[in-house]
Design a protein around this motif. Structure first.
Motif, PDB file in Angstrom:
ATOM      1  N   ASN A  15      82.730  -3.319  20.268  1.00  0.00           N
ATOM      2  CA  ASN A  15      82.437  -3.632  18.894  1.00  0.00           C
ATOM      3  C   ASN A  15      81.383  -3.931  18.022  1.00  0.00           C
ATOM      4  O   ASN A  15      81.989  -3.593  16.933  1.00  0.00           O
ATOM      5  CB  ASN A  15      83.052  -5.409  19.057  1.00  0.00           C
ATOM      6  N   LYS A  16      80.586  -2.512  18.332  1.00  0.00           N
ATOM      7  CA  LYS A  16      79.814  -2.460  17.234  1.00  0.00           C
ATOM      8  C   LYS A  16      80.269  -0.591  16.537  1.00  0.00           C
ATOM      9  O   LYS A  16      80.595  -0.131  17.719  1.00  0.00           O
ATOM     10  CB  LYS A  16      78.282  -2.280  17.394  1.00  0.00           C
ATOM     11  N   GLU A  17      80.596  -0.725  15.346  1.00  0.00           N
ATOM     12  CA  GLU A  17      81.189   0.548  14.577  1.00  0.00           C
ATOM     13  C   GLU A  17      79.299   1.729  15.239  1.00  0.00           C
ATOM     14  O   GLU A  17      78.023   1.356  15.447  1.00  0.00           O
ATOM     15  CB  GLU A  17      80.753   0.544  12.988  1.00  0.00           C
ATOM     16  N   PHE A  69      93.462  -2.484  18.854  1.00  0.00           N
ATOM     17  CA  PHE A  69      94.220  -3.133  20.144  1.00  0.00           C
ATOM     18  C   PHE A  69      93.942  -2.475  21.706  1.00  0.00           C
ATOM     19  O   PHE A  69      93.861  -3.445  22.249  1.00  0.00           O
ATOM     20  CB  PHE A  69      95.138  -3.980  19.747  1.00  0.00           C
ATOM     21  N   GLY A  70      93.677  -1.903  21.498  1.00  0.00           N
ATOM     22  CA  GLY A  70      93.036  -1.357  23.333  1.00  0.00           C
ATOM     23  C   GLY A  70      94.389  -0.382  23.582  1.00  0.00           C
ATOM     24  O   GLY A  70      94.048   0.066  24.982  1.00  0.00           O
ATOM     25  N   ASN A  71      95.051   0.058  22.947  1.00  0.00           N
ATOM     26  CA  ASN A  71      96.268   0.584  23.182  1.00  0.00           C
ATOM     27  C   ASN A  71      95.805   1.955  23.000  1.00  0.00           C
ATOM     28  O   ASN A  71      94.923   2.488  22.680  1.00  0.00           O
ATOM     29  CB  ASN A  71      97.352   0.567  23.042  1.00  0.00           C
ATOM     30  N   LYS A 102      86.459  10.155  43.315  1.00  0.00           N
ATOM     31  CA  LYS A 102      86.591   9.787  41.584  1.00  0.00           C
ATOM     32  C   LYS A 102      86.921   8.411  41.084  1.00  0.00           C
ATOM     33  O   LYS A 102      87.076   8.341  39.663  1.00  0.00           O
ATOM     34  CB  LYS A 102      87.252  11.126  40.630  1.00  0.00           C
ATOM     35  N   ILE A 103      88.405   7.862  41.414  1.00  0.00           N
ATOM     36  CA  ILE A 103      88.578   7.348  41.249  1.00  0.00           C
ATOM     37  C   ILE A 103      88.479   6.315  41.494  1.00  0.00           C
ATOM     38  O   ILE A 103      89.576   4.538  41.072  1.00  0.00           O
ATOM     39  CB  ILE A 103      90.864   7.845  40.763  1.00  0.00           C
ATOM     40  N   SER A 104      87.935   5.672  42.423  1.00  0.00           N
ATOM     41  CA  SER A 104      87.883   4.633  43.589  1.00  0.00           C
ATOM     42  C   SER A 104      86.694   3.736  43.118  1.00  0.00           C
ATOM     43  O   SER A 104      87.118   2.643  42.716  1.00  0.00           O
ATOM     44  CB  SER A 104      86.546   5.004  44.910  1.00  0.00           C
ATOM     45  N   ASN A 105      86.395   3.853  41.777  1.00  0.00           N
ATOM     46  CA  ASN A 105      85.198   3.158  41.051  1.00  0.00           C
ATOM     47  C   ASN A 105      84.485   3.173  40.006  1.00  0.00           C
ATOM     48  O   ASN A 105      84.035   4.095  39.676  1.00  0.00           O
ATOM     49  CB  ASN A 105      84.154   2.399  41.772  1.00  0.00           C
ATOM     50  N   ILE A 106      85.492   3.064  38.751  1.00  0.00           N
ATOM     51  CA  ILE A 106      85.482   3.332  37.472  1.00  0.00           C
ATOM     52  C   ILE A 106      84.927   2.135  36.445  1.00  0.00           C
ATOM     53  O   ILE A 106      85.233   0.897  36.864  1.00  0.00           O
ATOM     54  CB  ILE A 106      86.617   3.834  36.774  1.00  0.00           C
ATOM     55  N   LEU A 107      84.099   3.127  35.638  1.00  0.00           N
ATOM     56  CA  LEU A 107      83.504   1.599  34.748  1.00  0.00           C
ATOM     57  C   LEU A 107      84.773   2.461  33.644  1.00  0.00           C
ATOM     58  O   LEU A 107      84.354   3.709  33.024  1.00  0.00           O
ATOM     59  CB  LEU A 107      82.493   2.249  34.074  1.00  0.00           C
ATOM     60  N   TYR A 108      85.466   1.479  33.462  1.00  0.00           N
ATOM     61  CA  TYR A 108      86.634   2.854  31.959  1.00  0.00           C
ATOM     62  C   TYR A 108      86.055   1.922  30.071  1.00  0.00           C
ATOM     63  O   TYR A 108      86.417   0.672  29.882  1.00  0.00           O
ATOM     64  CB  TYR A 108      88.118   2.284  31.804  1.00  0.00           C
ATOM     65  N   VAL A 109      85.662   2.495  29.150  1.00  0.00           N
ATOM     66  CA  VAL A 109      85.575   1.626  28.017  1.00  0.00           C
ATOM     67  C   VAL A 109      86.380   2.812  26.875  1.00  0.00           C
ATOM     68  O   VAL A 109      86.284   4.227  26.586  1.00  0.00           O
ATOM     69  CB  VAL A 109      84.008   2.706  27.317  1.00  0.00           C
ATOM     70  N   PRO A 110      87.672   1.904  26.605  1.00  0.00           N
ATOM     71  CA  PRO A 110      88.266   2.704  25.315  1.00  0.00           C
ATOM     72  C   PRO A 110      87.578   2.654  23.897  1.00  0.00           C
ATOM     73  O   PRO A 110      86.294   1.671  23.735  1.00  0.00           O
ATOM     74  CB  PRO A 110      89.462   1.605  25.711  1.00  0.00           C
ATOM     75  N   ILE A 111      87.568   3.990  23.138  1.00  0.00           N
ATOM     76  CA  ILE A 111      87.278   3.416  21.973  1.00  0.00           C
ATOM     77  C   ILE A 111      88.218   3.966  21.089  1.00  0.00           C
ATOM     78  O   ILE A 111      89.418   4.345  20.645  1.00  0.00           O
ATOM     79  CB  ILE A 111      86.647   5.526  22.912  1.00  0.00           C
ATOM     80  N   CYS A 112      88.123   2.836  19.902  1.00  0.00           N
ATOM     81  CA  CYS A 112      88.382   2.737  18.471  1.00  0.00           C
ATOM     82  C   CYS A 112      88.487   3.784  17.502  1.00  0.00           C
ATOM     83  O   CYS A 112      87.255   4.256  17.276  1.00  0.00           O
ATOM     84  CB  CYS A 112      89.350   1.867  17.899  1.00  0.00           C
ATOM     85  N   LYS A 113      89.072   5.213  17.836  1.00  0.00           N
ATOM     86  CA  LYS A 113      89.001   6.169  16.389  1.00  0.00           C
ATOM     87  C   LYS A 113      90.056   6.090  15.469  1.00  0.00           C
ATOM     88  O   LYS A 113      90.220   7.263  14.937  1.00  0.00           O
ATOM     89  CB  LYS A 113      89.517   7.690  17.228  1.00  0.00           C
ATOM     90  N   GLU A 114      89.995   4.826  14.652  1.00  0.00           N
ATOM     91  CA  GLU A 114      90.423   4.433  13.214  1.00  0.00           C
ATOM     92  C   GLU A 114      89.466   4.743  12.548  1.00  0.00           C
ATOM     93  O   GLU A 114      88.414   4.769  12.872  1.00  0.00           O
ATOM     94  CB  GLU A 114      91.619   3.471  13.639  1.00  0.00           C
ATOM     95  N   GLY A 115      90.047   5.703  11.381  1.00  0.00           N
ATOM     96  CA  GLY A 115      89.260   5.930   9.715  1.00  0.00           C
ATOM     97  C   GLY A 115      87.729   6.768   9.909  1.00  0.00           C
ATOM     98  O   GLY A 115      88.190   7.330  11.344  1.00  0.00           O
ATOM     99  N   GLU A 118      82.142   6.847  11.614  1.00  0.00           N
ATOM    100  CA  GLU A 118      80.880   5.959  12.286  1.00  0.00           C
ATOM    101  C   GLU A 118      81.876   4.703  11.758  1.00  0.00           C
ATOM    102  O   GLU A 118      80.749   4.010  11.646  1.00  0.00           O
ATOM    103  CB  GLU A 118      80.260   6.239  10.458  1.00  0.00           C
ATOM    104  N   GLU A 119      82.724   4.837  11.920  1.00  0.00           N
ATOM    105  CA  GLU A 119      84.097   3.411  11.800  1.00  0.00           C
ATOM    106  C   GLU A 119      84.329   2.789  13.442  1.00  0.00           C
ATOM    107  O   GLU A 119      84.719   1.940  13.566  1.00  0.00           O
ATOM    108  CB  GLU A 119      84.756   3.496  10.697  1.00  0.00           C
ATOM    109  N   TRP A 120      84.209   4.459  13.565  1.00  0.00           N
ATOM    110  CA  TRP A 120      85.385   4.177  14.975  1.00  0.00           C
ATOM    111  C   TRP A 120      83.646   3.767  16.112  1.00  0.00           C
ATOM    112  O   TRP A 120      83.213   2.928  16.037  1.00  0.00           O
ATOM    113  CB  TRP A 120      85.070   5.460  15.927  1.00  0.00           C
ATOM    114  N   PHE A 121      84.697   2.988  16.980  1.00  0.00           N
ATOM    115  CA  PHE A 121      83.457   1.819  18.044  1.00  0.00           C
ATOM    116  C   PHE A 121      84.057   1.460  19.206  1.00  0.00           C
ATOM    117  O   PHE A 121      85.492   2.030  19.830  1.00  0.00           O
ATOM    118  CB  PHE A 121      84.062   0.119  17.288  1.00  0.00           C
TER     119      PHE A 121
END
Length: 216
Positions: A15-17, A69-71, A102-115, A118-121
């Motif tokens: 949640n940090k930009e 919203f993470g969609n 490749k798919i059995s253990n995943i750390l998934y991090v969504p990235i909001c690319k709106e704006g 430098e405002e992405w987070f």
């Protein structure tokens, strides 16, 4: 680095930009270079560029574009298939495949690319371990998808007019073309010919991302 160690380093970044955690020079060409945000996250977590099959000792880091919203807004790359095409044609046991690794253990991090960049987070992460009981339904579907895609590939090679593979899909994963000019064909030792004039890759569909994020 173990996946659990990466989580400890990731949590302060959620949640940090990007403007708060990266230098301006880090973000040069970040819009044009689609995968650069993920590479910058790898750097922030202390991952080094290597030729290892996995990002972590015990799993993979996956990032994807989403809204605030993470969609998910896109499908998510898994792995290219040129080196494993004959495993797919022969329907190699799902649990012994490069795909499963490749798919059995995943750390998934969504990235909001709106704006502005430098405002992405980075939004809150999801840990997907295919053997976690809460993901049992997803695990079964991924296995079913895999064998269905193997059959589709074989059908395309043997029945399509050009003798090439084409987009093949299941509920959660798909294979489709990937790569830029100059294209590199895929050769099958089983069929003794090129079965595509360009590379293809496995992708997670948006349905998979939604399924793991909202799994209970």
């Amino acid at each position: 680095m173990k996946l659990i160690e990466a989580i400890e380093r990731l949590e302060p970044l959620v949640n940090k930009e990007l403007g708060e955690i990266l230098n301006i020079e880090d973000m040069v060409d970040i819009i044009k270079a689609k995968g650069k945000t993920g590479q910058l996250l790898e750097k922030a977590l202390g991952l080094s560029n290597s030729s290892n099959n996995l990002d972590f000792e015990d799993g993979e880091l996956k990032t994807n574009k989403c809204d605030k919203f993470g969609n998910p807004k896109e499908t998510m790359f898994i792995t290219q298939i040129s080196s494993i095409i004959d495993d797919l044609v022969q329907e190699k046991n799902f649990y012994k495949t490069h795909l499963f690794e490749k798919i059995s253990n995943i750390l998934y991090v969504p990235i909001c690319k709106e704006g502005k960049p430098e405002e992405w987070f980075f939004l809150n992460y999801t840990c997907f371990n295919i053997n976690d009981p809460k993901f049992i339904t997803i695990k079964k579907q991924l296995e079913e998808d895999y064998y269905s895609i193997c059959k589709q590939i074989k059908f395309h090679i043997e029945n399509s007019i050009d003798g090439y593979i084409h987009t093949s899909s299941g509920k959660y994963i798909q294979i489709r073309s990937k790569g830029s000019i100059p294209y590199r064909p895929i050769y099958s030792n089983i069929y003794c010919k090129n079965i595509s004039n360009k590379n293809h890759a496995f992708y997670f569909k948006k349905e998979f991302i939604k399924a793991i994020v909202y799994a209970k």
